[in-house]
Design a protein around this motif. Structure first.
Motif, short mmCIF file in Angstrom:
data_model
loop_
_atom_site.label_atom_id
_atom_site.label_comp_id
_atom_site.label_asym_id
_atom_site.label_seq_id
_atom_site.Cartn_x
_atom_site.Cartn_y
_atom_site.Cartn_z
N ARG A 166 -9.11 2.43 6.15
CA ARG A 166 -9.35 1.27 5.29
C ARG A 166 -10.73 1.36 4.64
O ARG A 166 -11.74 0.99 5.26
N ARG B 43 -12.13 -14.50 0.86
CA ARG B 43 -10.66 -14.48 0.69
C ARG B 43 -9.95 -15.61 1.42
O ARG B 43 -8.85 -15.99 1.02
N ASP C 192 0.82 -1.22 0.00
CA ASP C 192 0.00 0.00 0.00
C ASP C 192 0.86 1.27 0.00
O ASP C 192 0.57 2.23 -0.70
N ARG D 24 -6.95 -1.47 -7.81
CA ARG D 24 -6.54 -2.87 -8.03
C ARG D 24 -5.54 -2.99 -9.20
O ARG D 24 -4.65 -3.82 -9.17
N GLY E 186 -4.70 -6.54 2.07
CA GLY E 186 -5.61 -7.64 2.38
C GLY E 186 -6.33 -8.19 1.16
O GLY E 186 -6.70 -9.37 1.11
C1 S3P Z 1 -7.60 -3.63 1.42
C2 S3P Z 1 -6.66 -3.69 2.42
C3 S3P Z 1 -5.70 -2.62 2.67
C4 S3P Z 1 -5.49 -1.77 1.41
C5 S3P Z 1 -6.79 -1.31 0.85
C6 S3P Z 1 -7.70 -2.48 0.49
C7 S3P Z 1 -8.52 -4.78 1.25
O1 S3P Z 1 -4.45 -3.17 3.09
O2 S3P Z 1 -4.79 -2.51 0.43
O3 S3P Z 1 -7.39 -0.47 1.81
O4 S3P Z 1 -9.15 -4.89 0.17
O5 S3P Z 1 -8.60 -5.61 2.18
P1 S3P Z 1 -4.20 -3.77 4.57
O6 S3P Z 1 -4.62 -5.21 4.55
O7 S3P Z 1 -2.73 -3.61 4.73
O8 S3P Z 1 -4.99 -2.95 5.53
#
Ligand code: S3P
Length: 191
Positions: free
Chosen positions: A141, A157, A49, A73, A95
């Motif tokens: 988030r 997931r 991120d 994405r 995530g």
């Molecule tokens: C996301 C998780 C976030 C970040 C974004 C989307 C997700 O990362 O990539 O907000 O889709 O779960 P972290 O898992 O580091 O919080």
């Protein structure tokens, strides 16, 4: 004279390993454990991120609100591909990174790469995320804006994290330091 290793001395990474990727849902500890792991190995730590934010010059929540999740994405896949070319790297994914089959392919075909899934139950993850959202260095988030959808995504997931993982560590009852010890032991045992 015998010199004793200091408690801060670097731990060698298992032979042939060039990258350790941490995956798991939001709040699983990818960033905190990854930072500790990289320091122990003397490798670079990268948070996917933060790398996207540096490249774009704006925060993840801003990318979501100004350009939409599909654009985020796309950036995520591009930056992931370039980071997987690095060596001696500990990489914390987002995530949602494994939701995309292209990302899963990139990860599972990356040679000399261990993929560690930091698992925890949903209540624990949500609790950690809430604590982080009120911390001084708050983590915003966008995917958590709707808790019901976030929980659906967690269930969607989980099998994807399991599919790409070479190692799984249940962090529900672990501090980041304890998770680090379990990971190092697992990597050295299976190397
Ligand atoms: C996301 C998780 C976030 C970040 C974004 C989307 C997700 O990362 O990539 O907000 O889709 O779960 P972290 O898992 O580091 O919080």
């Amino acid at each position: 004279m015998i010199s004793l290793p200091s408690s801060r001395s670097l731990i060698p990474a298992p032979a042939r390993l060039q990258r350790i990727v941490l995956t798991g849902f939001m709040g699983s500890g990818k960033t905190s454990v990854g930072t500790l792991l990289a320091a122990q190995l003397g490798w670079r730590f990268a948070d996917l991120d933060r790398e996207i934010e540096q490249r774009e010059g704006r925060s993840v929540p801003l990318i979501f609100s100004q350009s939409g999740e599909p654009h985020f994405r796309q950036l995520e896949s591009l930056v992931l591909a370039s980071l997987l070319a690095e060596q001696r790297l500990v990489l914390a994914l987002g995530g949602g990174t494994p939701e995309h089959s292209g990302n899963r392919l990139l990860l599972t075909h990356s040679a000399h790469t261990a993929i560690v899934y930091l698992s925890a139950d949903y209540a624990t993850l949500l609790h950690r995320c809430r604590l982080q959202s009120t911390a001084p260095a708050a983590v915003a988030r966008p995917v958590l804006n709707d808790p019901a959808i976030a929980e659906q995504r967690f269930h969607l997931r989980r099998p994807l994290y399991e599919h790409i993982a070479t190692h799984t560590v249940d962090t529900t009852a672990l501090t980041p330091e304890a998770a680090l010890a379990v990971i190092l032991n697992a990597l050295h045992t299976t190397a």
